[in-house]
Design a protein around this motif. Structure first.
Motif, mmCIF file in Angstrom:
data_model
loop_
_atom_site.group_PDB
_atom_site.id
_atom_site.type_symbol
_atom_site.label_atom_id
_atom_site.label_comp_id
_atom_site.label_asym_id
_atom_site.label_seq_id
_atom_site.Cartn_x
_atom_site.Cartn_y
_atom_site.Cartn_z
ATOM 1 N N TYR A 1 -45.373 -23.331 31.864
ATOM 2 C CA TYR A 1 -44.209 -23.427 31.436
ATOM 3 C C TYR A 1 -43.578 -24.984 31.488
ATOM 4 O O TYR A 1 -44.099 -25.568 32.407
ATOM 5 N N ALA A 2 -42.478 -25.444 30.649
ATOM 6 C CA ALA A 2 -42.296 -27.003 31.077
ATOM 7 C C ALA A 2 -41.014 -27.503 31.349
ATOM 8 O O ALA A 2 -40.926 -27.965 32.267
ATOM 9 N N ARG B 1 -42.337 -34.387 27.455
ATOM 10 C CA ARG B 1 -42.950 -33.237 27.617
ATOM 11 C C ARG B 1 -42.805 -33.180 29.780
ATOM 12 O O ARG B 1 -43.531 -33.956 29.942
ATOM 13 N N TRP B 2 -41.734 -32.234 29.820
ATOM 14 C CA TRP B 2 -41.878 -32.126 31.320
ATOM 15 C C TRP B 2 -43.042 -31.995 31.958
ATOM 16 O O TRP B 2 -42.906 -32.756 33.834
ATOM 17 N N ALA B 3 -44.016 -30.651 31.845
ATOM 18 C CA ALA B 3 -44.758 -30.662 32.050
ATOM 19 C C ALA B 3 -46.067 -31.332 32.226
ATOM 20 O O ALA B 3 -47.562 -30.984 32.855
ATOM 21 N N GLY C 1 -49.238 -16.522 15.319
ATOM 22 C CA GLY C 1 -48.528 -15.165 16.451
ATOM 23 C C GLY C 1 -48.679 -15.070 16.730
ATOM 24 O O GLY C 1 -48.699 -14.239 17.924
ATOM 25 N N ALA C 2 -49.239 -15.862 17.573
ATOM 26 C CA ALA C 2 -49.402 -16.683 19.568
ATOM 27 C C ALA C 2 -47.844 -15.937 20.068
ATOM 28 O O ALA C 2 -46.904 -16.928 19.209
ATOM 29 N N LYS C 3 -47.386 -15.587 21.188
ATOM 30 C CA LYS C 3 -46.403 -15.718 21.941
ATOM 31 C C LYS C 3 -45.673 -17.314 22.813
ATOM 32 O O LYS C 3 -46.804 -17.698 23.120
ATOM 33 N N SER C 4 -44.894 -17.347 21.980
ATOM 34 C CA SER C 4 -43.821 -18.387 22.373
ATOM 35 C C SER C 4 -43.999 -18.670 23.986
ATOM 36 O O SER C 4 -43.162 -17.473 24.933
ATOM 37 N N GLU C 5 -43.889 -19.958 24.687
ATOM 38 C CA GLU C 5 -43.872 -20.349 25.544
ATOM 39 C C GLU C 5 -42.503 -19.846 26.045
ATOM 40 O O GLU C 5 -41.511 -19.769 25.553
ATOM 41 N N SER C 6 -41.807 -19.411 27.415
ATOM 42 C CA SER C 6 -40.543 -20.357 27.470
ATOM 43 C C SER C 6 -40.004 -21.019 27.066
ATOM 44 O O SER C 6 -40.227 -21.885 27.981
ATOM 45 N N SER C 7 -38.765 -20.857 26.455
ATOM 46 C CA SER C 7 -38.116 -22.046 25.702
ATOM 47 C C SER C 7 -37.584 -22.750 27.612
ATOM 48 O O SER C 7 -37.121 -22.237 28.206
ATOM 49 N N SER D 1 -39.161 -30.251 22.766
ATOM 50 C CA SER D 1 -39.628 -29.726 24.292
ATOM 51 C C SER D 1 -39.771 -28.552 24.674
ATOM 52 O O SER D 1 -40.456 -27.039 25.305
ATOM 53 N N ARG D 2 -39.377 -27.706 23.353
ATOM 54 C CA ARG D 2 -39.185 -25.764 23.823
ATOM 55 C C ARG D 2 -40.523 -25.632 22.471
ATOM 56 O O ARG D 2 -41.407 -26.567 22.673
ATOM 57 N N GLY D 3 -41.099 -24.648 23.465
ATOM 58 C CA GLY D 3 -42.246 -24.123 22.941
ATOM 59 C C GLY D 3 -42.056 -22.948 21.579
ATOM 60 O O GLY D 3 -41.382 -23.281 21.285
#
Length: 270
Positions: free
Chosen positions: A240-241, A15-17, A75-81, A68-70
């Motif tokens: 955010y990655a 992952r980039w992050a 049920g938690a909200k996904s990170e921005s792709s 590397s996608r969120g």
């Protein structure tokens, strides 16, 4: 985490992050880039601590956008792709020579007189830490990369020439210096990176994430610099990655002779 040129391999980044190869004397969020040009041995990137507060100072990332996608868990909200983004500006502007001298002086101290700048540009957007970059070289072909903020310069490497001596590989045409992804105002990021290329390279470009468009890098004196303003298409989460930048190199006939997405240094497991 600190490493020096003598440190050897670890597994490639996913992952980039998550930064690679933390430069000696730099905090965990500051990550030294890997190099992939012209010496002996082929150590792989080392993994350091995750970046904090949305900032990543890292090497060229492992080209595995699909991993590397969120994701959503429980049920938690996904990170921005990281692949849902727009490059809004990729234009740099020159830094005046007098200001370049001040940047190198504050970055390199008494050693500044040994170097001459080959690239000095302002980035298309200003982050908290930088608004430009100067790449300079000395008579021994040792490069330094200094981030600028106004007329002040700084290097995340100790010594600044550390970028020349880390993680070498054989048969390469591209060497990576330091690269960063930093918040630059609400909802946007500065993507910035630099490197070195061999004489058979006539053009260097950069693409981002899963998008095919390639943006020209600034090239001079054997060095290249890229910079772009990136805006996620949806509000990013706190971790955010972001998309990975991928370097491409072409010869004088226009043939692609290097594609980072196909570089075994980033695609192969140890």
């Amino acid at each position: 985490m600190k490493i020096g040129p003598e440190h050897k391999a670890a597994s490639p980044l996913r992952r980039w992050a998550v930064p690679l190869s933390v430069a000696a004397g730099v905090a965990a969020v500051s990550v030294a880039a890997v190099s992939a040009f012209g010496a002996t041995g082929q150590p792989k990137p080392r993994v350091a601590d995750p970046a904090r507060s949305g900032e990543s100072r890292t090497s060229a990332p492992s080209p595995t956008p699909s991993t590397s996608r969120g994701s959503t868990s429980g049920g938690a909200k996904s990170e921005s792709s990281p692949d849902a983004f727009t490059i809004t500006n990729a234009t740099t502007t020159p830094i005046a020579p007098g200001t370049v001298s001040k940047i190198l002086s504050s970055c390199l101290g008494p050693d500044a007189s040994k170097y001459h700048a080959v690239i000095a540009v302002r980035t298309p957007v200003v982050s908290d830490n930088s608004d430009g970059v100067v790449v300079a070289v000395d008579s021994a072909d040792q490069y330094v990369q200094c981030a600028s903020k106004g007329d002040k310069g700084s290097s995340q490497d100790s010594p600044p020439t550390f970028i020349n001596n880390r993680l070498w590989g054989t048969g390469r045409s591209i060497e990576y210096f330091d690269s960063t992804r930093e918040p630059a105002g609400k909802g946007q990021y500065l993507m910035l990176g630099a490197g070195h290329y061999t004489t058979d390279v006539a053009k260097v470009t950069v693409s981002y994430g899963n998008k095919p468009k390639e943006y020209p890098a600034v090239m001079a004196g054997g060095a290249f610099v890229y910079a772009a303003t990136l805006r996620p298409d949806t509000p990013p989460g706190p971790h955010y990655a972001g998309p990975s930048p991928y370097i491409h190199a072409y010869d004088a006939a226009g043939k692609e002779i290097y594609d980072q997405m196909k570089d075994p240094q980033f695609t192969s497991e140890p």
